[in-house]
Design an enzyme around this catalytic site. Structure first.
Site, PDB file in Angstrom:
ATOM      1  N   HIS A  17      49.240  24.857  21.285  1.00 27.78           N
ATOM      2  CA  HIS A  17      49.536  26.210  21.767  1.00 27.78           C
ATOM      3  C   HIS A  17      50.573  26.164  22.893  1.00 27.78           C
ATOM      4  CE1 HIS A  17      45.132  27.121  20.516  1.00 27.78           C
ATOM      5  NE2 HIS A  17      45.915  27.668  19.599  1.00 27.78           N
ATOM      6  N   LYS A  41      36.486  34.363  12.430  1.00 26.11           N
ATOM      7  CA  LYS A  41      35.888  33.189  13.071  1.00 26.11           C
ATOM      8  C   LYS A  41      34.570  33.564  13.738  1.00 26.11           C
ATOM      9  CE  LYS A  41      40.204  30.705  13.795  1.00 26.11           C
ATOM     10  NZ  LYS A  41      41.229  30.287  14.748  1.00 26.11           N
ATOM     11  N   ARG A  91      51.539  24.788  11.880  1.00 24.14           N
ATOM     12  CA  ARG A  91      51.302  23.342  11.858  1.00 24.14           C
ATOM     13  C   ARG A  91      51.494  22.799  10.454  1.00 24.14           C
ATOM     14  NH1 ARG A  91      45.422  24.078  14.305  1.00 24.14           N
ATOM     15  NH2 ARG A  91      45.652  25.651  12.701  1.00 24.14           N
ATOM     16  N   SER A 128      41.625  24.003  17.576  1.00 22.05           N
ATOM     17  CA  SER A 128      40.566  24.418  18.511  1.00 22.05           C
ATOM     18  C   SER A 128      39.195  24.120  17.918  1.00 22.05           C
ATOM     19  CB  SER A 128      40.680  25.915  18.815  1.00 22.05           C
ATOM     20  OG  SER A 128      41.878  26.185  19.479  1.00 22.05           O
TER      21      SER A 128
HETATM   22  O1  PNS Z   1      44.428  31.718  16.799  1.00 24.91           O
HETATM   23  P1  PNS Z   1      44.049  32.493  15.557  1.00 24.91           P
HETATM   24  O2  PNS Z   1      42.543  32.543  15.386  1.00 24.91           O
HETATM   25  O3  PNS Z   1      44.745  31.985  14.328  1.00 24.91           O
HETATM   26  O4  PNS Z   1      44.562  33.983  15.815  1.00 24.91           O
HETATM   27  C1  PNS Z   1      44.319  35.000  14.867  1.00 24.91           C
HETATM   28  C2  PNS Z   1      44.520  36.370  15.516  1.00 24.91           C
HETATM   29  C3  PNS Z   1      43.578  36.565  16.697  1.00 24.91           C
HETATM   30  C4  PNS Z   1      45.954  36.512  15.962  1.00 24.91           C
HETATM   31  C5  PNS Z   1      44.202  37.408  14.391  1.00 24.91           C
HETATM   32  O5  PNS Z   1      42.879  37.275  13.943  1.00 24.91           O
HETATM   33  C6  PNS Z   1      44.449  38.841  14.869  1.00 24.91           C
HETATM   34  O6  PNS Z   1      45.561  39.320  14.797  1.00 24.91           O
HETATM   35  N1  PNS Z   1      43.356  39.482  15.353  1.00 24.91           N
HETATM   36  C7  PNS Z   1      43.427  40.860  15.807  1.00 24.91           C
HETATM   37  C8  PNS Z   1      42.945  41.808  14.699  1.00 24.91           C
HETATM   38  C9  PNS Z   1      44.087  42.174  13.759  1.00 24.91           C
HETATM   39  O7  PNS Z   1      45.167  42.565  14.172  1.00 24.91           O
HETATM   40  N2  PNS Z   1      43.814  42.044  12.442  1.00 24.91           N
HETATM   41  C10 PNS Z   1      44.773  42.366  11.399  1.00 24.91           C
HETATM   42  C11 PNS Z   1      45.325  41.092  10.760  1.00 24.91           C
HETATM   43  S1  PNS Z   1      46.495  41.439   9.479  1.00 24.91           S
END
Ligand code: PNS
Length: 172
Positions: A17, A41, A91, A128
């Site tokens: 990150h 998650k 990644r 993570s």
């Molecule tokens: O680090 P991650 O877990 O890959 O991040 C994913 C994250 C938090 C960016 C994604 O789950 C997210 O955008 N969450 C907010 C909810 C949202 O906007 N959902 C629509 C996705 S198309």
């Protein structure tokens, strides 16, 4: 110079990150790190405020980076902070599949674009999830996370982290 949003769950922040944050600063200028829930998650090891504090402590040497916690959608966070676009790190091919779907969907519902940055080859295996697993079972994750995150993990799993470090010292 653009302001960009780098959203993620960051549970916890790791060196991969940090690489994406540093690349974003060099390329775009101002970066908002958005700490968010990933609904796919399980509930986190650290809450959003703890993750935010660890990130702040880890990137204090980068003055053009702001760390904020957001509830709700990433595209709403983009609008709230007036970011030009979303930045994500890639990644592996597996990441690309997931990120591409999110990027298309976010664009379809809001017009917000996503830019991908490739992680440093040396860091592509860090995740993570594995950091949480290793820390929970007493392993040493200090080569994978910045010092403030290692310190918080050691507080959360005090006996195991110390045992692991002691064993390492005893055998080397
Ligand atoms: O680090 P991650 O877990 O890959 O991040 C994913 C994250 C938090 C960016 C994604 O789950 C997210 O955008 N969450 C907010 C909810 C949202 O906007 N959902 C629509 C996705 S198309």
């Amino acid at each position: 110079m653009a302001t960009v949003l780098y959203p993620g769950s960051f549970d916890p922040l790791h060196l991969g990150h940090i690489d994406v944050i540093e690349q974003s600063v060099a390329l775009f200028g101002k970066v908002i790190v958005g700490v968010m829930h990933n609904p796919t998650k399980p509930s986190g090891m650290f809450d959003l405020e703890q993750r935010k504090d660890m990130i702040k402590a880890s990137i204090s040497y980068l003055p053009s980076v702001k760390v904020m916690a957001f509830e709700g959608l990433a595209v709403d966070a983009v609008k709230q902070v007036k970011a030009a676009f979303i930045v994500k790190g890639l990644r592996t091919g597996g990441d690309f599949e997931v990120e591409q779907q999110m990027a298309h969907t976010n664009h379809a519902v809001s017009g917000v674009r996503t830019v991908y940055l490739p992680c440093k080859p040396a860091l592509v295996s860090i995740s993570s999830r594995f950091i949480r697993e290793i820390a929970q079972y007493g392993g040493d994750v200090t080569s994978l996370v910045p010092a403030p995150v290692a310190a918080e993990l050691a507080k959360l799993f005090p006996s195991t982290s110390l045992t692991s470090k002691r064993q390492h010292l005893d055998t080397n």
